[in-house]
Design a protein around this motif. Structure first.
Motif, PDB file in Angstrom:
ATOM      1  N   ASP A 149       0.724  -1.050  -0.179  1.00 54.96           N
ATOM      2  CA  ASP A 149       0.146  -0.106   0.033  1.00 54.96           C
ATOM      3  C   ASP A 149       1.092   1.223  -0.031  1.00 54.96           C
ATOM      4  OD1 ASP A 149      -1.855   2.005   0.207  1.00 54.96           O
ATOM      5  OD2 ASP A 149      -2.477   1.276   2.339  1.00 54.96           O
ATOM      6  N   ALA A 155       0.291   4.214   0.671  1.00 50.25           N
ATOM      7  CA  ALA A 155       0.040   5.127   2.192  1.00 50.25           C
ATOM      8  C   ALA A 155       0.859   4.462   3.234  1.00 50.25           C
ATOM      9  CB  ALA A 155      -1.457   5.011   2.612  1.00 50.25           C
ATOM     10  N   SER A 156       1.271   3.178   3.191  1.00 46.54           N
ATOM     11  CA  SER A 156       2.170   2.493   4.064  1.00 46.54           C
ATOM     12  C   SER A 156       3.764   2.532   3.858  1.00 46.54           C
ATOM     13  CB  SER A 156       1.864   1.120   4.149  1.00 46.54           C
ATOM     14  OG  SER A 156       0.447   1.102   4.803  1.00 46.54           O
ATOM     15  N   GLY A 211       4.448   7.703   0.940  1.00 49.90           N
ATOM     16  CA  GLY A 211       3.156   7.817   1.075  1.00 49.90           C
ATOM     17  C   GLY A 211       2.823   8.516   2.361  1.00 49.90           C
ATOM     18  N   ARG A 212       3.520   8.310   3.627  1.00 47.49           N
ATOM     19  CA  ARG A 212       3.327   8.871   4.668  1.00 47.49           C
ATOM     20  C   ARG A 212       3.735  10.424   4.660  1.00 47.49           C
ATOM     21  NH1 ARG A 212       5.124   3.513   6.922  1.00 47.49           N
ATOM     22  NH2 ARG A 212       3.403   2.420   7.509  1.00 47.49           N
ATOM     23  N   LEU A 226       0.908  12.310   3.463  1.00 50.98           N
ATOM     24  CA  LEU A 226      -0.092  12.450   4.354  1.00 50.98           C
ATOM     25  C   LEU A 226       0.183  13.640   5.361  1.00 50.98           C
ATOM     26  CD1 LEU A 226      -0.733   8.796   5.288  1.00 50.98           C
ATOM     27  CD2 LEU A 226      -2.452  10.177   4.112  1.00 50.98           C
ATOM     28  N   THR A 246      -6.983   7.679   8.151  1.00 54.46           N
ATOM     29  CA  THR A 246      -5.955   7.020   7.577  1.00 54.46           C
ATOM     30  C   THR A 246      -4.401   7.911   8.244  1.00 54.46           C
ATOM     31  OG1 THR A 246      -6.959   7.119   5.473  1.00 54.46           O
ATOM     32  CG2 THR A 246      -4.603   7.376   5.385  1.00 54.46           C
ATOM     33  N   GLN A 258      -1.568   5.294   9.824  1.00 57.86           N
ATOM     34  CA  GLN A 258      -0.261   5.449   9.221  1.00 57.86           C
ATOM     35  C   GLN A 258       0.601   5.745  10.468  1.00 57.86           C
ATOM     36  OE1 GLN A 258       0.695   3.903   6.820  1.00 57.86           O
ATOM     37  NE2 GLN A 258      -1.321   3.272   6.124  1.00 57.86           N
TER      38      GLN A 258
END
Length: 374
Positions: free
Chosen positions: A41, A43-44, A48-49, A52, A67, A71
């Protein structure tokens, strides 16, 4: 802060803008990230973080966005992305700032709060340490900073869970002292949403321990070095390999042969301080060293991670234990108490014959007839 158009106030910055702007979203961090390897993923992943984090910084996401919550907690904080990053993103610092904001007040995990409260009880840990056989602390005057003297940091939970490690370190380094009154270094706090307390405790440790601070915990070494400066702090293997008169006492033998020994790196020691050759060189001096393919990747302990997210931690550990078993080693050495606890848990669960032992104990045992117990 309000923009000139009269729109709603902009959110207060959470991160240093220069830290976020360094990320160029190249993706070199993805193969290095254990949680991305596990989930696939975006976001993982570190990239991705960071996206975020940028959304939080600009107000596009609210702090209680699910989310963001997930995370900020799912990340191991192993910092394996940092050596892989061509832009020099200081992801570990970003994660600490993120959790400072994300885990404020009631949003902080209850168990993390309890552990930090316990770690702050200096008298409690001194008493428990004495009951467990922690080395007697020195009250006499110790050398001043810069004099060449060294002080051993006993740690908070380490002195209670693994008191033999401190005793082994003192035996390996003549002249090393363990001053009385020392408490927690603050690494636990810095990694769990309270960097202010983490820095305060690190400064206090710097006052309590004159001279060079020697620690048997890779995670604590990285935290102390970030606050007190790299010249004040040395992890034990680094100190033995580069700053002491240590020589191997003999060799480890099992069933009449030279023992086979592997190493599990401390993530913060390797990725944060760049220390990884020293423990390998020391082990190669007393045994046949076997490099595990994933020695440099996280074992799933990650400070409080194994307690806060046990399911994910166990999945990571299972693959690690499979690898250790396949390597046919007698011992796996650790240079961090959290990793030592994690490995022992996994090996015992597997009923493995392999023993997880701290590097200090293995070095001290070399040449002796008795082998260290797990």
């Amino acid at each position: 802060m309000t923009d000139r158009t009269g729109a709603a106030p902009l959110p207060k910055p959470v991160f240093g803008p220069d830290l976020l702007s360094r990320c160029i979203s190249c993706g070199f961090c993805l193969p290095a990230c254990p949680t991305y390897a596990e989930t696939g993923d975006e976001a993982s992943s570190p990239r991705g973080r960071i996206n975020l984090m940028r959304a939080l910084q600009t107000g596009d996401l609210e702090p209680d966005d699910p989310t963001l919550r997930e995370q900020s907690s799912q990340c191991l904080g192993c910092r394996a992305c940092e050596p892989a990053c061509p832009a020099g993103v200081e992801y570990g610092q970003l994660l600490e700032q993120w959790r400072d904001h994300q885990w404020r007040g009631r949003r902080m995990p209850v168990l993390a709060r309890a552990l930090m409260l316990a770690a702050g009880r200096r008298v409690l840990f001194r008493l428990l340490g004495r009951l467990r056989g922690t080395p007697p602390t020195a009250v006499a005057e110790t050398p001043a900073v810069g004099s060449g003297g060294a002080s051993l940091m006993l740690g908070c939970f380490e002195r209670v869970l693994f008191p033999r490690v401190g005793r082994a370190a003192l035996a390996l380094v003549p002249g090393l002292t363990a001053p009385a009154g020392q408490g927690c270094c603050g690494a636990l706090h810095a990694h769990n949403g309270d960097t202010a307390t983490g820095e305060r405790l690190a400064h206090r440790m710097g006052e309590d321990l004159p001279g060079t601070i020697v620690t048997t915990s890779g995670g604590c070494a990285a935290h102390l070095a970030s606050v007190l400066g790299r010249d004040r702090v040395r992890e034990l293997s680094e100190h033995l390999a580069n700053g002491s008169a240590y020589r191997p006492l003999g060799e480890l033998r099992v069933d009449g042969r030279r023992a086979r020994v592997a190493l599990q790196d401390s993530c913060h020691l390797r990725n944060g301080l760049g220390v990884w050759t020293a423990p390998r060189d020391l082990l190669a001096g007393i045994a046949d060293y076997v490099e595990l393919p994933s020695a440099g990747t996280c074992c799933g302990a990650a400070g409080t991670y194994s307690l806060l997210r046990p399911r994910e931690s166990r999945r990571i550990l299972t693959a690690k234990i499979d690898e250790i078993e396949a390597a046919g080693v007698d011992f796996v050495a650790a240079v961090n108490p959290g990793c030592l606890r994690q490995l022992r848990t996994g090996l015992r669960r597997r009923c493995s014959r392999v023993k997880a032992v701290h590097l200090a104990e293995l070095l001290l045992t070399a040449g002796e007839k008795s082998l260290p117990s797990a």
